[in-house]
Design an enzyme around this catalytic site. Structure first.
Site, PDB file in Angstrom:
ATOM      1  N   HIS A 109       0.842  -1.206   0.000  1.00  0.00           N
ATOM      2  CA  HIS A 109       0.000   0.000   0.000  1.00  0.00           C
ATOM      3  C   HIS A 109       0.876   1.255   0.000  1.00  0.00           C
ATOM      4  O   HIS A 109       1.720   1.426   0.874  1.00  0.00           O
ATOM      5  CB  HIS A 109      -0.928   0.001   1.220  1.00  0.00           C
ATOM      6  CG  HIS A 109      -2.118  -0.896   1.044  1.00  0.00           C
ATOM      7  ND1 HIS A 109      -3.339  -0.645   1.603  1.00  0.00           N
ATOM      8  CD2 HIS A 109      -2.263  -2.043   0.335  1.00  0.00           C
ATOM      9  CE1 HIS A 109      -4.188  -1.598   1.248  1.00  0.00           C
ATOM     10  NE2 HIS A 109      -3.559  -2.466   0.494  1.00  0.00           N
ATOM     11  N   TYR A 111      -9.794   5.216   6.822  1.00  0.00           N
ATOM     12  CA  TYR A 111     -10.087   5.544   8.227  1.00  0.00           C
ATOM     13  C   TYR A 111     -11.187   6.602   8.201  1.00  0.00           C
ATOM     14  O   TYR A 111     -11.045   7.603   7.489  1.00  0.00           O
ATOM     15  CB  TYR A 111      -8.852   6.111   8.926  1.00  0.00           C
ATOM     16  CG  TYR A 111      -7.782   5.067   9.234  1.00  0.00           C
ATOM     17  CD1 TYR A 111      -7.742   4.437  10.475  1.00  0.00           C
ATOM     18  CD2 TYR A 111      -6.813   4.726   8.294  1.00  0.00           C
ATOM     19  CE1 TYR A 111      -6.761   3.500  10.775  1.00  0.00           C
ATOM     20  CE2 TYR A 111      -5.834   3.781   8.577  1.00  0.00           C
ATOM     21  CZ  TYR A 111      -5.813   3.171   9.824  1.00  0.00           C
ATOM     22  OH  TYR A 111      -4.849   2.248  10.108  1.00  0.00           O
ATOM     23  N   LYS A 114      -0.026  -0.313  15.117  1.00  0.00           N
ATOM     24  CA  LYS A 114       1.357  -0.414  15.588  1.00  0.00           C
ATOM     25  C   LYS A 114       1.649  -1.637  16.473  1.00  0.00           C
ATOM     26  O   LYS A 114       2.817  -1.931  16.751  1.00  0.00           O
ATOM     27  CB  LYS A 114       1.727   0.846  16.389  1.00  0.00           C
ATOM     28  CG  LYS A 114       1.852   2.082  15.530  1.00  0.00           C
ATOM     29  CD  LYS A 114       3.110   2.036  14.678  1.00  0.00           C
ATOM     30  CE  LYS A 114       3.134   3.099  13.611  1.00  0.00           C
ATOM     31  NZ  LYS A 114       3.246   2.587  12.252  1.00  0.00           N
ATOM     32  N   TYR A 134       3.177   6.562  10.302  1.00  0.00           N
ATOM     33  CA  TYR A 134       2.383   5.415   9.839  1.00  0.00           C
ATOM     34  C   TYR A 134       3.271   4.332   9.215  1.00  0.00           C
ATOM     35  O   TYR A 134       3.083   3.148   9.481  1.00  0.00           O
ATOM     36  CB  TYR A 134       1.304   5.869   8.836  1.00  0.00           C
ATOM     37  CG  TYR A 134       0.212   4.826   8.684  1.00  0.00           C
ATOM     38  CD1 TYR A 134      -0.945   4.883   9.453  1.00  0.00           C
ATOM     39  CD2 TYR A 134       0.351   3.758   7.790  1.00  0.00           C
ATOM     40  CE1 TYR A 134      -1.931   3.915   9.343  1.00  0.00           C
ATOM     41  CE2 TYR A 134      -0.623   2.786   7.675  1.00  0.00           C
ATOM     42  CZ  TYR A 134      -1.766   2.872   8.454  1.00  0.00           C
ATOM     43  OH  TYR A 134      -2.723   1.896   8.348  1.00  0.00           O
TER      44      TYR A 134
HETATM   45  C1  PHB Z   1      -6.876  -4.491  10.232  1.00  0.00           C
HETATM   46  O1  PHB Z   1      -6.836  -4.696   9.013  1.00  0.00           O
HETATM   47  O2  PHB Z   1      -7.310  -5.348  11.022  1.00  0.00           O
HETATM   48  C2  PHB Z   1      -6.415  -3.170  10.750  1.00  0.00           C
HETATM   49  C3  PHB Z   1      -5.818  -2.263   9.885  1.00  0.00           C
HETATM   50  C4  PHB Z   1      -5.411  -1.037  10.344  1.00  0.00           C
HETATM   51  C5  PHB Z   1      -5.571  -0.711  11.679  1.00  0.00           C
HETATM   52  C6  PHB Z   1      -6.128  -1.632  12.559  1.00  0.00           C
HETATM   53  C7  PHB Z   1      -6.557  -2.865  12.085  1.00  0.00           C
HETATM   54  O3  PHB Z   1      -5.182   0.512  12.124  1.00  0.00           O
END
Ligand code: PHB
Ligand code: APR
Length: 388
Positions: free
Chosen positions: A72, A200, A296, A383
């Site tokens: 990604h 998000y 994280k 990130y």
């Molecule tokens: C997940 O894909 O389970 C996932 C991805 C990003 C996050 C938390 C969980 O910040």
């Protein structure tokens, strides 16, 4: 029985440490309370930093991740129905890998089996003895029989609820904690993800996250109250609550389907320090917890293990304890920065109170993030993972 390092816990931290130590001919035994199937049945997050990828390669277990993982280059943040994209690639030159923790655990288990290193599953009543002296021992029970291993070091990789941290006298450890009054209700489904990148979502109804495992398997979360009962969330209700939080395009593209896993996770920040007591070293969730919003948890477990593995190699190969003496300080420097980022993601993207002042601050924070290259770069650097 005798070994050099006893590792308590066969989650990602314990398995990765075992693999790295084995590469350097350091003998180790893993003791795990659950069965291997139980460990593999847990669904956890799945975003891996470049530095974690490198470490899995170093441990010799990265092949399937490179073949099946999804690279990604950016992430999307949707604020009250409008989506914004942040490009890690443009801002930092780096990317992340989406590859489930369950798959990483499987690759690590297969790697351990391939080299024939010893693991004891279903080990009950694991307890560490004489960790403040130079001859520690670890005892455990299997099918009612007691066993004991003497060793040079104990690695406590047994997660937040494990016994390792609790073996340290209270006066020798400080803990810092924030419990958020909210949880994540997560659904895994065999439906194509709504977007090629993670979204998000900040919305007046509460946070949401659109994530994925593969091009045909999605992972979605919605913010819920801690008092929520999973039984009162049939699939249909979950999709009905997710949809209004998304932007129009995502709403139209969303493919719903039966859940193959559904669970509620509480959100917590926790740090115990120092991460060492005598010959016991804590790593991963045994020492710290982050809310999942910053992705994280697994990456921090991996960075602890990197510092600890190098320190143990230095001890055995160079007869130097400098790495062991600095382990806690080095690991915690990275841990606290990830705690800060995870706290920031959590408080900026969730409905955290009914006070409209908090809501307006979140909007200002996010508007700044989307308009300022400096703010976006700071976000992207965190990130994709800060350097070791
Ligand atoms: C997940 O894909 O389970 C996932 C991805 C990003 C996050 C938390 C969980 O910040
Ligand atoms: N004795 C032996 N093993 C134990 C004990 C015990 N008393 N208590 C717990 N364990 C085992 C658990 O069953 C689990 O398999 O220790 C392991 C700890 O693994 P994780 O909880 O996965 O922790 P860690 O390896 O540090 O991985 C961190 O996993 O929990 C997620 O969000 C977290 O992504 C992060 C990563």
């Amino acid at each position: 029985m005798r070994t050099q390092v006893v590792i308590i816990g066969a989650g990602p931290a314990g398995l990765l440490l075992g693999q790295l130590l084995h590469k350097h001919s350091i003998a180790n035994v893993i003791l795990e309370r659950q069965t291997a199937d139980h460990v593999l049945g847990r669904v956890r997050a799945g975003v891996i930093e470049q530095v974690t990828m490198n470490l899995l390669d170093e441990a010799g277990v990265g092949a399937r991740m490179h073949a099946d993982g999804l690279v990604h280059e950016g992430v999307q943040i949707c604020v009250d129905g409008t989506r914004h994209r942040l490009s890690f690639k443009e801002l930092t030159g780096k990317t992340v890998m989406v590859y489930g923790q369950t798959e990483i655990t499987k690759d690590l288990m297969d790697g351990r089996a391939a080299v024939g290193a010893p693991s004891v599953y279903s080990a009950q009543d694991v307890s560490a003895h004489d960790i403040s002296g130079d001859k520690p021992r670890v005892s455990y029970q299997v099918e009612g029989n007691t066993h004991e291993i003497s060793c040079d070091f104990v690695a406590g990789c047994d997660g937040f609820h494990g016994i390792s941290r609790k073996s340290i006298p209270e006066s020798a450890i400080d803990t810092y904690e924030r419990v958020y009054p909210l949880g994540w209700l997560g659904v895994l489904s065999d439906t194509p993800p709504v977007s090629e990148e993670l979204i998000y979502v900040r919305h007046p109804r509460g946070f949401a996250l659109c994530s994925m495992r593969t091009p045909t398997r999605s992972r979605y979360y919605i913010q819920c109250s801690l008092a929520e009962d999973i039984e009162s969330w049939p699939d249909e209700r979950f999709w009905q609550e997710l949809k209004p939080r998304l932007d129009e395009e995502a709403r139209e593209r969303l493919v719903t389907g039966p859940s193959i896993e559904k669970s509620i996770a509480p959100l917590r920040s926790f740090v115990a320090e120092p991460m060492r007591f005598g010959r016991l070293f804590l790593a991963g969730d045994a020492a710290h917890i982050v809310p999942p919003t910053g992705a994280k948890g697994l990456n921090l477990a991996a960075s602890d293990v990197r510092y600890l593995a190098r320190a143990l190699v230095e001890h055995y190969q160079e007869r130097s304890d400098a790495g062991l003496d600095h382990y806690s300080e080095r690991a915690l420097a990275r841990v606290w920065k990830a705690e800060r980022f995870s706290w920031w993601m959590t408080t900026t993207l969730h409905k955290i109170s009914d006070n409209p002042f908090d809501y307006r601050l979140q909007l200002a924070e996010l508007d700044y993030l989307f308009r300022s290259k400096a703010a976006a770069t700071a976000f992207a650097e965190n990130y994709v993972g800060l350097p070791y």
